[in-house]
Each structure stands twice: as C-alpha cells, then as structure tokens.
Design an enzyme around this catalytic site. Structure first.
Site, short mmCIF file in Angstrom:
data_model
loop_
_atom_site.label_atom_id
_atom_site.label_comp_id
_atom_site.label_asym_id
_atom_site.label_seq_id
_atom_site.Cartn_x
_atom_site.Cartn_y
_atom_site.Cartn_z
N ARG A 253 1.81 1.11 0.85
CA ARG A 253 1.50 1.58 2.18
C ARG A 253 1.88 0.81 3.35
O ARG A 253 1.27 -0.31 3.35
CB ARG A 253 -0.04 1.93 2.25
CG ARG A 253 -0.43 2.58 3.49
CD ARG A 253 -1.97 2.66 3.45
NE ARG A 253 -2.77 3.20 4.64
CZ ARG A 253 -2.85 2.55 5.87
NH1 ARG A 253 -2.69 1.28 5.90
NH2 ARG A 253 -3.47 3.09 6.85
N LYS B 299 -1.11 -7.19 7.63
CA LYS B 299 -2.60 -7.53 7.56
C LYS B 299 -2.52 -9.11 7.94
O LYS B 299 -1.95 -9.74 7.90
CB LYS B 299 -3.15 -7.15 6.11
CG LYS B 299 -3.47 -5.73 6.34
CD LYS B 299 -4.38 -5.26 5.12
CE LYS B 299 -4.43 -3.55 5.35
NZ LYS B 299 -4.98 -2.94 4.09
C1 7PJ Z 1 -5.73 0.33 3.81
C2 7PJ Z 1 -5.49 1.82 3.65
C3 7PJ Z 1 -5.34 -0.12 2.46
C4 7PJ Z 1 -5.34 2.21 1.76
C5 7PJ Z 1 -6.06 0.83 5.94
C6 7PJ Z 1 -4.66 -1.36 7.93
C7 7PJ Z 1 -5.90 -0.99 7.93
N1 7PJ Z 1 -5.60 2.75 2.98
N2 7PJ Z 1 -6.01 2.18 5.19
N3 7PJ Z 1 -4.94 0.98 1.59
N4 7PJ Z 1 -5.63 -0.17 4.76
N5 7PJ Z 1 -5.21 2.97 0.66
O1 7PJ Z 1 -3.57 -0.69 7.63
O2 7PJ Z 1 -4.03 -2.49 8.68
O3 7PJ Z 1 -4.94 -1.26 2.32
S1 7PJ Z 1 -6.46 0.67 7.52
#
Ligand code: 7PJ
Length: 358
Positions: A331, A296
């Site tokens: 994640r 990020k």
């Molecule tokens: C997240 C997500 C996160 C959860 C995205 C990216 C943006 N789902 N989906 N937590 N971020 N649960 O992956 O850069 O931080 S999309």
C-alpha cells in the site's frame, strides 16, 4: 510453535529437498526459525533447515504442520469484481485519501475530481488496487461522522469503479463499508480489523467481500503513546490469529481474508523494524499479506526526520524488504516509483529463476 521462513535463496535449481517455495510466489527459502512461545513471550528459537524440516514434519505439533502447509500453499488470485489480482507476484495498492485536510502527503485529495483523476493515473501507472479512504487514521487524528465520510468517498469510489479500477474502501465503519460496496468497491480495508464497529463483520460477510485485517494497538487517538509488547512479532501474530478466527466465526471465508501487521499503528520504530524483519512469519496464516510502510514516521526517524514528502527512498527500501519476504500487496503513495522498483526486483527474480543447464 511458530515457524518463520528465513534463509532466502536466489534460485531453487539444484537444491531439491533443501528449499521450499513461499506461498506459491517468487521466493524460495532454505530454513525456518522455529519459535516456541508461552503466553506472549518467546521462550526459544531454533534455526531448522528445510531439509531437516522435511524429515521431521510428521513428528511436529499439528499447529506447526498446519502452518507449514499454509506457508507453502499457492495463494489464489483475488477476484475484485471483474478484475483478477494475481497474488503469486507483488501488487501495488495506491493510496487515495479523500479528506478536506489541507496537508498534502501526495495521497491526499480535497475534492472528488482531483482524487478520481489521481486514481485513474495511479491505475495507468500500474496500481492493481486503489484504496480510497475518507477518514485519517494517522496518529492523533480525530474521528469523522459516518455520513460525512460516505459523502467524501462515495463519488470517488463510484467513478473509479466505473472506470474499471479495482477499488478498496479504507474505513472502520459498517455504514461506510456498505455505501462503498454498493458504489462499486470490492475490498474492505479496515485498520481496526473489524473491532471498531460491531456491525462491520456481518456487513463484510453479507457482501461476500474480501477484507484486510490490520493489527493495531489501541485507538489512533492514543496508539503512539508508549506502545509496549513482550514480543512484538509473537503478539501481533497471536492477535491476528484471533481476529481471523473472529472473522471466520462471523461468516467471512478464510479465502477472503488478507492480513496486515499494521506498520506504525501502536508501534515504536524498533517494533516496526522487528515486524518488517520478521514479516515472512505471517505467511503461516495462509492469507495474503498487505504491508503499508509508505512515508511512515519510522522512515523519518531513521533519516534525520525527513518530512513525509521526502521519504520516497525509505518507502522503496521497505517495499523491497517486504517483497523479498513474499508480501503480496504494497500500500503506497508513490505508485510509479514503487512499480519501477518492483520491475527491477522482478527482473532479478526472473533471471534467478531461469534454469542453468550444464
Ligand atoms: C495503513 C492502512 C496500513 C492498511 C493506513 C498512512 C496511515 N491500511 N491505512 N495498512 N495505514 N491496510 O497511510 O500513513 O499500514 S493510514
């Protein structure tokens, strides 16, 4: 009163009555920060040792007692179809974005076959869960029609589920949730925390599926335009508390709710860092914590604007900071590297948790 575990110790041995185990996991802590708040502002913080807390817990307010019980309770494993995901140790969730976007962030696949192939590889490299998404929710991203999103994700979900993987569906739309759950997805990851689509809560409840409720401030289109909080940790906590209550009211059992502070979703670099430092606070919901800091922008901001595909070191640093505070699910884009980092961390914990006898 909010209570945030702090003062983590290497080993609990020889410290009876002075340390407590966090969420039945691999971390023990020796103190809590007791935070008094009013509205959404912090009015005082006090460092209280676990030893002192054990002496005074019976006289503490009921919300603090409930929070203490939840902080220290063992988290039940997540049952995703016939896969059991243990939550007494950190797990890796691999990111699989199935979007036609030509920009490649290493988690982005334009066609179903390459996404399935990547997913199978991630599973073999140690990802316990595969998170399939067909809509970009990055800052400034535009929306996708539900039917287009279904067409993107369905073949990938179907084939990965058939291969035996535990699949989660990253979507804000009830139609997409339904289609994915019918195709074998077993977990819903909703970055809107069931606020985007009024039918999403009932969809999740009817399927008896577990769901990740993620904090965000404003829609993805505008969320990075000057986000403000009185106190980001307190506000995110109170917001998640409300969303958990709303999900429960819609018939979703608390045992099926996971929470996520929503790194980067309506947050400045300072907000993200404060949330990561205070992450252990969120264990007081008694729900497993999911953290997504992988690649990020905050990492770029702290490292000479490194582009997304050069943020592995920073992603691992955040992953370790999260597991040190007991986060259960990470994640990530970089599965084998994160799994390796966690194996080293696990080795260190196991060594620290080996009793030393006289
Ligand atoms: C997240 C997500 C996160 C959860 C995205 C990216 C943006 N789902 N989906 N937590 N971020 N649960 O992956 O850069 O931080 S999309």
């Amino acid at each position: 009163m909010l209570i945030r575990p702090t003062g983590f110790v290497d080993s609990p041995f020889g410290h009876d009555g002075k340390v407590a185990r966090l969420a039945g996991g691999l971390n023990w802590f020796s103190a809590v920060e007791a935070i008094e708040w009013d509205g959404s502002r912090r009015v005082s913080t006090e460092l209280v040792s676990v030893e002192r807390l054990y002496e005074t817990i019976d006289n503490m307010p009921p919300d603090a007692q409930a929070a203490w019980d939840r902080l220290t309770a063992t988290r039940q494993p997540l049952q995703l179809g016939d896969r059991t995901i243990r939550l007494d140790q950190p797990q890796v969730m691999g990111i699989l974005n199935v979007t036609p976007d030509s920009f490649s962030d290493g988690g982005q696949f334009a066609d179903p076959s390459s996404a399935v192939e990547a997913g199978v590889r991630m599973a073999s490299q140690g990802a316990g869960i595969l998170d399939v998404g067909g809509e970009s929710t990055r800052p400034g991203a535009s929306q996708v029609w539900a039917q287009d999103e279904i067409e993107r994700v369905r073949p990938v979900v179907e084939r990965l589920a058939t291969s035996g993987a535990a699949v989660s569906i990253d979507t804000r739309k009830s139609e997409v949730m339904s289609a994915a759950l019918q195709s074998g997805a077993r977990l819903v990851n909703d970055v809107s925390a069931l606020t985007f689509d009024p039918r999403s809560a009932e969809t999740v409840a009817a399927a008896s599926a577990p769901v990740i409720l993620m904090h965000h401030l404003g829609p993805p289109e505008t969320m990075q335009q000057d986000p403000r909080y009185d106190d980001v940790l307190v506000e995110v906590y109170l917001w998640l508390e409300e969303r958990i209550a709303a999900a429960e009211a819609a018939g979703i059992d608390r045992s099926r709710i996971l929470i996520d502070p929503g790194f980067g979703f309506g947050k400045t670099v300072a907000h993200n860092l404060e949330l990561m430092n205070g992450l252990a606070l969120f264990h007081s919901f008694g729900c497993p914590i999911v953290v997504g800091a992988s690649r990020k922008r905050t990492i770029g901001a702290l490292s000479n604007e490194a582009p997304a595909d050069h943020r592995l070191g920073g992603s691992i640093a955040f992953a370790l900071k999260a597991v040190e505070q007991g986060a259960q699910i990470l994640r990530v884009h970089d599965v084998p590297e994160t799994v390796q980092a966690l194996r080293i961390w696990r080795g260190l914990r196991d060594q620290a948790l080996t009793p030393r006898l006289g």
